[in-house]
Design a protein around this motif. Structure first.
Motif, PDB file in Angstrom:
ATOM      1  N   ALA A  94    -104.624  42.800 -53.738  1.00 20.39           N
ATOM      2  CA  ALA A  94    -103.332  42.147 -54.021  1.00 20.39           C
ATOM      3  C   ALA A  94    -102.477  42.085 -52.760  1.00 20.39           C
ATOM      4  O   ALA A  94    -101.785  41.087 -52.517  1.00 20.39           O
ATOM      5  N   GLN A  95    -102.522  43.130 -51.960  1.00 21.75           N
ATOM      6  CA  GLN A  95    -101.759  43.129 -50.717  1.00 21.75           C
ATOM      7  C   GLN A  95    -102.277  42.062 -49.756  1.00 21.75           C
ATOM      8  O   GLN A  95    -101.484  41.335 -49.145  1.00 21.75           O
ATOM      9  N   ILE A  96    -103.579  41.954 -49.631  1.00 19.38           N
ATOM     10  CA  ILE A  96    -104.158  40.930 -48.755  1.00 19.38           C
ATOM     11  C   ILE A  96    -103.812  39.540 -49.267  1.00 19.38           C
ATOM     12  O   ILE A  96    -103.485  38.637 -48.487  1.00 19.38           O
ATOM     13  N   ALA A  97    -103.845  39.366 -50.580  1.00 16.09           N
ATOM     14  CA  ALA A  97    -103.478  38.069 -51.156  1.00 16.09           C
ATOM     15  C   ALA A  97    -102.018  37.738 -50.854  1.00 16.09           C
ATOM     16  O   ALA A  97    -101.690  36.603 -50.484  1.00 16.09           O
ATOM     17  N   ALA A  98    -101.128  38.717 -50.983  1.00 18.97           N
ATOM     18  CA  ALA A  98     -99.711  38.482 -50.676  1.00 18.97           C
ATOM     19  C   ALA A  98     -99.527  38.148 -49.194  1.00 18.97           C
ATOM     20  O   ALA A  98     -98.746  37.251 -48.843  1.00 18.97           O
ATOM     21  N   LEU A  99    -100.248  38.855 -48.323  1.00 19.75           N
ATOM     22  CA  LEU A  99    -100.194  38.533 -46.893  1.00 19.75           C
ATOM     23  C   LEU A  99    -100.701  37.108 -46.640  1.00 19.75           C
ATOM     24  O   LEU A  99    -100.155  36.385 -45.795  1.00 19.75           O
ATOM     25  N   SER A 100    -101.725  36.711 -47.369  1.00 12.87           N
ATOM     26  CA  SER A 100    -102.275  35.356 -47.213  1.00 12.87           C
ATOM     27  C   SER A 100    -101.263  34.295 -47.628  1.00 12.87           C
ATOM     28  O   SER A 100    -101.201  33.230 -47.009  1.00 12.87           O
ATOM     29  N   VAL A 101    -100.487  34.581 -48.664  1.00 12.84           N
ATOM     30  CA  VAL A 101     -99.428  33.646 -49.079  1.00 12.84           C
ATOM     31  C   VAL A 101     -98.429  33.475 -47.932  1.00 12.84           C
ATOM     32  O   VAL A 101     -98.064  32.345 -47.572  1.00 12.84           O
ATOM     33  N   ILE A 102     -98.017  34.597 -47.346  1.00 14.68           N
ATOM     34  CA  ILE A 102     -97.072  34.524 -46.214  1.00 14.68           C
ATOM     35  C   ILE A 102     -97.689  33.725 -45.068  1.00 14.68           C
ATOM     36  O   ILE A 102     -97.035  32.852 -44.484  1.00 14.68           O
ATOM     37  N   ARG A 103     -98.940  33.998 -44.765  1.00 14.36           N
ATOM     38  CA  ARG A 103     -99.615  33.309 -43.657  1.00 14.36           C
ATOM     39  C   ARG A 103     -99.675  31.806 -43.893  1.00 14.36           C
ATOM     40  O   ARG A 103     -99.457  31.009 -42.973  1.00 14.36           O
ATOM     41  N   MET A 104     -99.975  31.407 -45.115  1.00 16.72           N
ATOM     42  CA  MET A 104    -100.057  29.973 -45.421  1.00 16.72           C
ATOM     43  C   MET A 104     -98.693  29.310 -45.272  1.00 16.72           C
ATOM     44  O   MET A 104     -98.581  28.208 -44.739  1.00 16.72           O
ATOM     45  N   VAL A 105     -97.640  29.990 -45.711  1.00 20.54           N
ATOM     46  CA  VAL A 105     -96.286  29.445 -45.533  1.00 20.54           C
ATOM     47  C   VAL A 105     -95.971  29.312 -44.050  1.00 20.54           C
ATOM     48  O   VAL A 105     -95.426  28.292 -43.608  1.00 20.54           O
ATOM     49  N   ASP A 106     -96.343  30.312 -43.266  1.00 19.52           N
ATOM     50  CA  ASP A 106     -96.116  30.243 -41.813  1.00 19.52           C
ATOM     51  C   ASP A 106     -96.863  29.053 -41.207  1.00 19.52           C
ATOM     52  O   ASP A 106     -96.315  28.319 -40.375  1.00 19.52           O
ATOM     53  N   LEU A 107     -98.122  28.867 -41.604  1.00 19.67           N
ATOM     54  CA  LEU A 107     -98.897  27.737 -41.083  1.00 19.67           C
ATOM     55  C   LEU A 107     -98.307  26.398 -41.525  1.00 19.67           C
ATOM     56  O   LEU A 107     -98.290  25.438 -40.745  1.00 19.67           O
ATOM     57  N   MET A 108     -97.826  26.352 -42.748  1.00 20.79           N
ATOM     58  CA  MET A 108     -97.192  25.117 -43.231  1.00 20.79           C
ATOM     59  C   MET A 108     -95.956  24.790 -42.396  1.00 20.79           C
ATOM     60  O   MET A 108     -95.739  23.633 -42.032  1.00 20.79           O
ATOM     61  N   ASN A 109     -95.175  25.822 -42.091  1.00 20.05           N
ATOM     62  CA  ASN A 109     -93.958  25.605 -41.307  1.00 20.05           C
ATOM     63  C   ASN A 109     -94.257  25.232 -39.853  1.00 20.05           C
ATOM     64  O   ASN A 109     -93.439  24.600 -39.202  1.00 20.05           O
ATOM     65  N   ALA A 110     -95.422  25.630 -39.358  1.00 21.45           N
ATOM     66  CA  ALA A 110     -95.791  25.338 -37.972  1.00 21.45           C
ATOM     67  C   ALA A 110     -96.654  24.086 -37.844  1.00 21.45           C
ATOM     68  O   ALA A 110     -97.073  23.740 -36.739  1.00 21.45           O
ATOM     69  N   ALA A 111     -96.918  23.421 -38.962  1.00 24.40           N
ATOM     70  CA  ALA A 111     -97.804  22.247 -38.943  1.00 24.40           C
ATOM     71  C   ALA A 111     -97.250  21.175 -38.017  1.00 24.40           C
ATOM     72  O   ALA A 111     -96.042  21.085 -37.796  1.00 24.40           O
ATOM     73  N   GLY A 112     -98.141  20.348 -37.517  1.00 20.24           N
ATOM     74  CA  GLY A 112     -97.800  19.339 -36.505  1.00 20.24           C
ATOM     75  C   GLY A 112     -97.131  18.089 -37.048  1.00 20.24           C
ATOM     76  O   GLY A 112     -96.298  18.146 -37.945  1.00 20.24           O
ATOM     77  N   ASP A 113     -97.557  16.980 -36.526  1.00 21.51           N
ATOM     78  CA  ASP A 113     -96.963  15.676 -36.783  1.00 21.51           C
ATOM     79  C   ASP A 113     -97.352  15.170 -38.173  1.00 21.51           C
ATOM     80  O   ASP A 113     -98.526  14.957 -38.473  1.00 21.51           O
ATOM     81  N   GLU A 114     -96.355  14.944 -39.007  1.00 24.41           N
ATOM     82  CA  GLU A 114     -96.626  14.496 -40.381  1.00 24.41           C
ATOM     83  C   GLU A 114     -97.215  13.090 -40.459  1.00 24.41           C
ATOM     84  O   GLU A 114     -97.665  12.667 -41.513  1.00 24.41           O
ATOM     85  N   HIS A 115     -97.242  12.378 -39.344  1.00 22.22           N
ATOM     86  CA  HIS A 115     -97.846  11.041 -39.322  1.00 22.22           C
ATOM     87  C   HIS A 115     -99.335  11.095 -38.947  1.00 22.22           C
ATOM     88  O   HIS A 115    -100.011  10.067 -38.950  1.00 22.22           O
ATOM     89  N   ASP A 116     -99.806  12.283 -38.649  1.00 21.72           N
ATOM     90  CA  ASP A 116    -101.203  12.476 -38.265  1.00 21.72           C
ATOM     91  C   ASP A 116    -102.036  12.816 -39.502  1.00 21.72           C
ATOM     92  O   ASP A 116    -101.619  13.599 -40.354  1.00 21.72           O
ATOM     93  N   VAL A 117    -103.230  12.266 -39.593  1.00 19.88           N
ATOM     94  CA  VAL A 117    -104.120  12.536 -40.728  1.00 19.88           C
ATOM     95  C   VAL A 117    -104.472  14.023 -40.785  1.00 19.88           C
ATOM     96  O   VAL A 117    -104.552  14.616 -41.874  1.00 19.88           O
TER      97      VAL A 117
END
Length: 152
Positions: A23-46
Motif C-alpha cells: 500500500a505504501q509503494i502504491a501511494a508513492l506511485s500515485v505521487i510519482r504519477m502526479v509529479d510526472l503529469m505535472n512535468a509533462a512536455g508540450d501538450e501539442h506533441d503526440v
C-alpha cells in the motif's frame, strides 16, 4: 471418526502474512504519477498525450491497489482487541478509502501526499500491533517521500 472439539482460523488463507508495504509503494506511485503529469512536455506533441494517458492509467490502478491492500489487512487481520488499543484505525482506513478515490479523481499532489500520510499512520499501527519497532525514512526512489518502515 475424528474427535475435533474446536478449530480456529483468522482469515481466508491462514498464512498470517500481512504487510502494508504494498500500500505504501502504491501511494508513492500515485505521487510519482502526479509529479510526472505535472512535468509533462508540450501538450501539442503526440508523445505528451501518450505519456499522459499512461500516467493517468497507472495513477488510477495504484490508487485502487493502495485501497485494496489496506482493506485486506483491515478486514482480515485487524481484530476487536486491536481496535480497543487503536480505535482511530477505523477513521484512518476510511480516510485512506476517501483519499484513494480522490487520487483517482484529481491530479493533486496534496491529495496524493495525504494518502501516503494516512497509509503511513496505518503502517505504524500495524507494526505496533505486531510488536515491531518502526522508523521513518525517505523512500529510496522517486518521489523520495517519508515512509514508515519496520526495524528488522
Amino acid at each position: 471418526m475424528l474427535n475435533i472439539k474446536e478449530v480456529k482460523a483468522h482469515c481466508d488463507v491462514p498464512c498470517g502474512i500481512y504487510d502494508p508495504s504494498a500500500a505504501q509503494i502504491a501511494a508513492l506511485s500515485v505521487i510519482r504519477m502526479v509529479d510526472l503529469m505535472n512535468a509533462a512536455g508540450d501538450e501539442h506533441d503526440v508523445a505528451y498525450h501518450n505519456d499522459m494517458a499512461r500516467y493517468v492509467a497507472v495513477k488510477e490502478s495504484e490508487a485502487i491497489k493502495c485501497k485494496e491492500e489496506i482493506r485486506i489487512i483491515w478486514g482480515d487481520f485487524i481484530k476487536p482487541p486491536h481496535l480497543e488499543g487503536y480505535p482511530e484505525i477505523h477513521t484512518i482506513v476510511h480516510n485512506i478509502m476517501m483519499l484513494g478515490g480522490a487520487a483517482k479523481q484529481h491530479a493533486s499532489r496534496e491529495k496524493a501526499m495525504a494518502l501516503l500520510a494516512e497509509v503511513n499512520k496505518f503502517a505504524e499501527i500495524f507494526w505496533k500491533i505486531k510488536g515491531v519497532e518502526t522508523k521513518v525514512a525517505k523512500s529510496p526512489y522517486a518521489p523520495n517521500e517519508d515512509v514508515v518502515y519496520p526495524v528488522l
